[in-house]
Design an enzyme around this catalytic site. Structure first.
Site, PDB file in Angstrom:
ATOM      1  CE  LYS A  74      -4.442  -1.410   2.260  1.00  0.00           C
ATOM      2  NZ  LYS A  74      -5.286  -0.938   3.061  1.00  0.00           N
ATOM      3  CG  ASP A 110      -8.502   1.265   3.475  1.00  0.00           C
ATOM      4  OD1 ASP A 110      -9.222   0.473   2.883  1.00  0.00           O
ATOM      5  OD2 ASP A 110      -7.150   1.161   3.455  1.00  0.00           O
TER       6      ASP A 110
HETATM    7  P1  NAP Z   1      -0.564  -2.164  11.431  1.00  0.00           P
HETATM    8  O1  NAP Z   1      -0.180  -1.080  10.648  1.00  0.00           O
HETATM    9  O2  NAP Z   1       0.377  -3.426  11.354  1.00  0.00           O
HETATM   10  O3  NAP Z   1      -1.003  -1.739  12.758  1.00  0.00           O
HETATM   11  C1  NAP Z   1      -1.414  -2.435  13.943  1.00  0.00           C
HETATM   12  C2  NAP Z   1      -1.773  -1.636  14.935  1.00  0.00           C
HETATM   13  O4  NAP Z   1      -2.210  -2.652  15.963  1.00  0.00           O
HETATM   14  C3  NAP Z   1      -0.731  -0.820  15.896  1.00  0.00           C
HETATM   15  O5  NAP Z   1      -1.306   0.145  16.296  1.00  0.00           O
HETATM   16  C4  NAP Z   1      -0.366  -1.943  16.734  1.00  0.00           C
HETATM   17  O6  NAP Z   1       0.339  -1.328  17.908  1.00  0.00           O
HETATM   18  C5  NAP Z   1      -1.628  -2.368  17.066  1.00  0.00           C
HETATM   19  N1  NAP Z   1      -1.498  -3.729  17.810  1.00  0.00           N
HETATM   20  C6  NAP Z   1      -1.104  -5.248  17.240  1.00  0.00           C
HETATM   21  N2  NAP Z   1      -1.140  -6.000  18.127  1.00  0.00           N
HETATM   22  C7  NAP Z   1      -1.377  -5.365  19.449  1.00  0.00           C
HETATM   23  C8  NAP Z   1      -1.362  -6.229  20.534  1.00  0.00           C
HETATM   24  N3  NAP Z   1      -1.205  -7.338  20.805  1.00  0.00           N
HETATM   25  N4  NAP Z   1      -1.756  -5.208  21.621  1.00  0.00           N
HETATM   26  C9  NAP Z   1      -1.878  -4.092  21.442  1.00  0.00           C
HETATM   27  N5  NAP Z   1      -1.725  -3.245  20.199  1.00  0.00           N
HETATM   28  C10 NAP Z   1      -1.549  -4.202  19.176  1.00  0.00           C
HETATM   29  O7  NAP Z   1      -2.205  -2.939  10.907  1.00  0.00           O
HETATM   30  P2  NAP Z   1      -3.317  -2.054  10.314  1.00  0.00           P
HETATM   31  O8  NAP Z   1      -3.140  -2.441   8.610  1.00  0.00           O
HETATM   32  O9  NAP Z   1      -3.363  -0.819  10.838  1.00  0.00           O
HETATM   33  O10 NAP Z   1      -4.333  -3.279  10.502  1.00  0.00           O
HETATM   34  C11 NAP Z   1      -4.777  -3.361  11.796  1.00  0.00           C
HETATM   35  C12 NAP Z   1      -6.206  -3.943  11.980  1.00  0.00           C
HETATM   36  O11 NAP Z   1      -7.071  -3.539  11.317  1.00  0.00           O
HETATM   37  C13 NAP Z   1      -5.995  -5.522  11.405  1.00  0.00           C
HETATM   38  O12 NAP Z   1      -6.612  -6.374  12.251  1.00  0.00           O
HETATM   39  C14 NAP Z   1      -6.546  -5.530  10.092  1.00  0.00           C
HETATM   40  O13 NAP Z   1      -7.086  -6.815   9.774  1.00  0.00           O
HETATM   41  C15 NAP Z   1      -7.759  -4.745  10.109  1.00  0.00           C
HETATM   42  N6  NAP Z   1      -8.150  -3.751   9.007  1.00  0.00           N
HETATM   43  C16 NAP Z   1      -9.459  -3.912   8.708  1.00  0.00           C
HETATM   44  C17 NAP Z   1      -9.916  -3.356   7.452  1.00  0.00           C
HETATM   45  C18 NAP Z   1     -11.362  -3.301   7.172  1.00  0.00           C
HETATM   46  O14 NAP Z   1     -11.659  -3.199   6.189  1.00  0.00           O
HETATM   47  N7  NAP Z   1     -12.252  -3.743   8.188  1.00  0.00           N
HETATM   48  C19 NAP Z   1      -9.081  -2.510   6.711  1.00  0.00           C
HETATM   49  C20 NAP Z   1      -7.704  -2.398   7.050  1.00  0.00           C
HETATM   50  C21 NAP Z   1      -6.981  -3.170   8.314  1.00  0.00           C
HETATM   51  P3  NAP Z   1       1.854  -0.902  17.916  1.00  0.00           P
HETATM   52  O15 NAP Z   1       2.088   0.276  17.117  1.00  0.00           O
HETATM   53  O16 NAP Z   1       2.071  -0.882  19.275  1.00  0.00           O
HETATM   54  O17 NAP Z   1       2.733  -2.048  17.534  1.00  0.00           O
END
Ligand code: NAP
Length: 289
Positions: A74, A110
């Site tokens: 992305k 998004d």
């Molecule tokens: P990302 O950039 O890797 O960010 C992950 C986020 O989750 C960070 O804030 C991270 O905190 C936090 N995190 C992960 N594991 C954690 C834990 N065990 N405890 C506390 N915080 C934790 O990922 P992303 O692309 O933003 O995606 C995040 C989520 O959104 C995923 O589950 C993804 O499937 C979902 N999503 C859904 C859609 C939709 O259309 N519904 C679209 C995009 C993403 P740190 O900074 O401390 O690591």
């Protein structure tokens, strides 16, 4: 689905790409509107690094209508495009590419898809509201940009790694005249903001199968607050179940997925997306229906 010599092709670039529900969602929409189009997954590997550049060049060479872009491409894809929509440029990530006569334009649907579905399903609009965003990753960034653009009263960004929340808030405060707080994702830091929140949204992967759960004082959210979770497997996360038990309005991650897909569909086809059909096929693809 009948493929012929005039069929237009759209698709998705990702690594991995095998669990995507976007083909089911878009193909159902093409079929519902009688469009001669098909949507296919393309496994574009993250290594070697030139693979993504080659894949983007193939959009022109094969005259694809456009593609979605997902993890891990992305951010990196921006440099290979001819034009970036302003919102996608601000967010620094593209999830949809449109091919207009060989000119490739990148969009990020998004955040707009999130707000669109949130409004449709709960009636919530950010203007003048206090909002808590859990997480500071890629999804948080696109959602925050869309929220901040709509003049909320205040925004709290809470993240496990508080430095990331601080960096985001510093960046946003330069761009938006909104009160923004960055805190650590823990009970005592978020607690004071709970009772005035109009929206609490989880953008972290907490709540996904095997990814733990929150220890936060959700009971102090006001009775008219909306609780939203962008995780969509499972659909009803522990956070949403707790909110439902309190009879709060809820919004789940599949709605965001359908919302972003609907906006992308409209960019590719110029036609209004059949949102209910897209949602139904996405649910079937996830085994939820
Ligand atoms: P990302 O950039 O890797 O960010 C992950 C986020 O989750 C960070 O804030 C991270 O905190 C936090 N995190 C992960 N594991 C954690 C834990 N065990 N405890 C506390 N915080 C934790 O990922 P992303 O692309 O933003 O995606 C995040 C989520 O959104 C995923 O589950 C993804 O499937 C979902 N999503 C859904 C859609 C939709 O259309 N519904 C679209 C995009 C993403 P740190 O900074 O401390 O690591």
């Amino acid at each position: 689905m009948k493929i012929n010599g005039r069929t237009k092709i759209a698709g998705i670039f990702g690594d991995p790409v095998d669990h995507t529900v976007s083909p089911a969602m878009h193909n159902a929409a093409f079929e519902a509107l009688g469009l001669d189009m098909v949507y296919v997954p393309f496994h574009v590997r993250s290594k070697p690094v030139y693979e993504l550049k080659r894949a983007v060049e193939s959009i022109r060479a094969l005259n694809l209508k456009g593609v979605n872009v997902t993890i891990p491409h992305k951010e990196r894809v921006l440099k290979y495009l001819d034009e970036i929509d302003e919102h996608a440029r601000e967010v620094g990530a593209v999830n949809s590419i449109v091919n207009r006569n060989g000119k490739l334009t990148g969009y990020n649907t998004d955040g707009p898809g999130y707000l669109l579905s949130l409004k449709k399903e709960t009636g919530f609009t950010p203007k003048g509201k206090n909002i808590i965003v859990l997480g500071a990753g890629g999804a948080a960034r696109s959602i925050l940009y869309s929220i901040l653009d709509k003049n909320p009263r205040s925004v709290v960004i809470a993240n496990r790694t508080s430095r990331r929340a601080e960096d985001l808030s510093t960046e946003f405060m330069e761009k938006f005249p909104v009160e923004i707080h960055a805190v650590k994702l823990e009970k005592r830091s978020i607690g004071p903001y709970m009772e005035k929140a109009g929206l609490l949204v989880n953008t972290t992967s907490i709540g996904m199968k095997g990814n733990g759960s929150f220890d936060l004082p959700f009971e102090s959210l006001p009775g008219d607050a909306v609780v939203s979770d962008i995780v969509y497997v499972p659909l009803d996360t522990a956070l949403l179940k707790a909110a439902k038990a309190r009879r709060l309005k809820t919004h789940h991650g599949l709605s965001m997925l359908v919302g972003q897909g609907a906006i992308t569909f409209e960019l590719w086809t110029g036609k209004k997306a059949p949102v209910d059909i897209m949602r139904g096929s996405a649910m079937r693809a996830l085994g939820l229906k």
